[in-house]
Design a protein around this motif. Structure first.
Motif: not given
Length: 475
Positions: A223-242
């Motif tokens: 969860h924290d890692a997702l928030q770290g990505l959101k901190e940079i991009s402004g918002k999270l996409p629904d899904n991420l490619n792995a």
């Protein structure tokens, strides 16, 4: 029923098998189930960050603001035109006069005055040094912006891979929890039938609960890692490619470490910025030394003065034109100029040392990234084989325990070792990719094309970014 078994039955539903499966299904849906909506990749997140990352946007605005210094410095070399207008209302009274005609009297009248003056600097050592300094400053801010842009690539990649790594860790701990649950149930049945002792049951229960605790911790980390990505991009996409299972491992090209170090010291934007900073500091020395030198200015003035009257006669209108060659020779200013020269010289020495530090740092970074790639290749290959071996060993020990050949502790140890091997293997793959980016970053050649290259590897199962499910699980 034994107190140990009774304690397990009376525990919170999260420890029971059915509830645990619901928890697992919740986060499994969150992390690893293929999704129908189109997933975002690293390039998508990077482009989003270009528009929304505060650090990059601040650097971009800093660049736009700083490059205006060139226009300001050029302005002091160009002519300046100034217009002045004044309107004065005058009232005069004769107090005494030797003129017998104007012994006494008073009057009031207006005066309009207009001045148009053009000033052109003919020679100023300081102004020309300032202009050259501005050109060096523009080069510096351009390098600074490129440094910020490449840093954004690294931050986006690091945040993206942190999410994928934590997701992989969750899948590994999920597998361990399931295996430990199954083992605990087996030991519990054998204990009830008198085939296992209480120590084995206690140990199995403790390992099972520890794995559950780690599962919650890793869910929180994800969860924290997702928030770290959101901190940079402004918002999270629904899904991420792995990342896909097959990762082609390639050595650096060019193959020699010296080539990368040389490129880093020649092209790294931080180095280029520090080189320009040295030029800026040297021009500042020249600009301050210019305080000892004369300046030459040409001043052309056109003025019109219209007076409505006077005590001794009627009004007048006078047009005047003046051409002035002005020479200013500074003689003494309390030692301020000499002090500023000494200050600027020391600033120049400071800039030279900062350049040397930057050269050493990028050389170290290039070497570390190069060796990191080489060692990561061997590490990934070794850890992949270790995962395969530990999987076989864990399966074999489970069978051996059911046959009564080995102890319960050996099974528990093998499950823990398998989790560690899987986590280490996952981390090594992302370290390999990050070291490739770090090497390009050190050499100053990191670009969007490198992100496109990594995107081709992101062909694994999509990862959902629904943080609400994670929070529900973690709670």
């Amino acid at each position: 029923m034994s107190p140990l078994k009774e304690g397990f039955v009376n525990m919170s539903p999260g420890i029971k098998a059915a509830s645990l499966k619901r928890f697992i299904l919740t986060v499994s849906w969150l992390t690893i189930v293929p999704l129908y909506s189109q997933a975002a990749d690293l390039l998508d997140v990077y482009k989003q960050a270009l528009d929304h990352d505060p650090v990059y946007r601040a650097g971009m605005f800093e660049h736009e603001a700083s490059k205006e210094i060139y226009t300001q410095a050029r302005a002091v070399l160009l002519p300046s035109l100034q217009f002045e207008y004044s309107k004065t209302k005058s009232k005069q009274d004769i107090v005494s006069s030797d003129n017998t005609v104007y012994v006494k009297g008073s009057t009031s009248f207006p005066t309009d005055e207009q001045n148009l003056s053009l000033t052109q600097s003919l020679y100023s050592y300081s102004n020309w040094a300032y202009f050259k300094q501005a050109k060096a400053e523009v080069r510096k801010v351009a390098a600074d912006l490129e440094n910020v842009r490449q840093d954004l690539v690294m931050r986006v990649a690091a945040a993206y891979f942190t999410v994928l790594r934590e997701s992989d860790s969750y899948q590994a701990i999920e597998a361990e929890v399931k295996a430990l649950e199954k083992h605990f149930q087996l030991v519990d049945r054998e204990f009830a039938n008198g085939l296992a002792n209480s120590t084995d049951l206690l140990d199995a229960e403790a390992r099972y609960m520890q794995a559950q605790a780690r599962q919650i911790e890793i869910a929180n980390n994800l969860h924290d890692a997702l928030q770290g990505l959101k901190e940079i991009s402004g918002k999270l996409p629904d899904n991420l490619n792995a990342l896909g299972q097959n990762l082609a491992l390639q050595r650096p090209d060019p193959a020699t470490m010296k080539s990368w170090v040389d490129n880093a010291q020649a092209n790294n934007p931080a180095v280029l910025s520090r080189q320009s900073a040295v030029d800026v500091a040297w021009q500042e020395v020249r600009r301050q030394k210019g305080g000892h030198y004369p300046t030459f200015d040409l001043v052309v003035t056109q003025s019109t003065k219209e007076t409505g009257g006077s005590l001794f006669g009627g009004g007048s209108e006078v047009d005047a034109r003046e051409v002035l060659l002005q020479i200013t020779l500074p003689i003494y200013s309390g030692g301020a100029v000499s002090s500023k020269v000494r200050e600027s010289i020391n600033r120049h020495y400071q800039a030279q040392d900062e350049l040397e530090l930057a050269l050493r740092q990028v050389a170290r970074e290039a070497q570390a990234a190069y060796t990191g790639i080489v060692s990561s290749i061997s590490k990934v290959n070794a850890l992949q084989k270790s995962v395969e071996t530990y999987e076989k060993a864990a399966e074999g020990k489970r069978t051996a325990f059911e046959s009564g050949v080995i102890s319960s502790g050996s099974v528990l140890d093998s499950e823990r070792e398998l989790f560690i091997a899987r986590s280490d293997f996952s981390a090594a793959r992302y370290d390999y990719l990050m070291n490739h980016l770090r090497l390009k970053r050190a050499a100053g050649s990191l670009s969007e094309a490198d992100i496109v290259g990594i995107n081709r590897l992101l062909n694994g199962v999509s990862l959902s970014t629904d943080t609400n499910a994670l929070l529900a699980f973690g709670g």
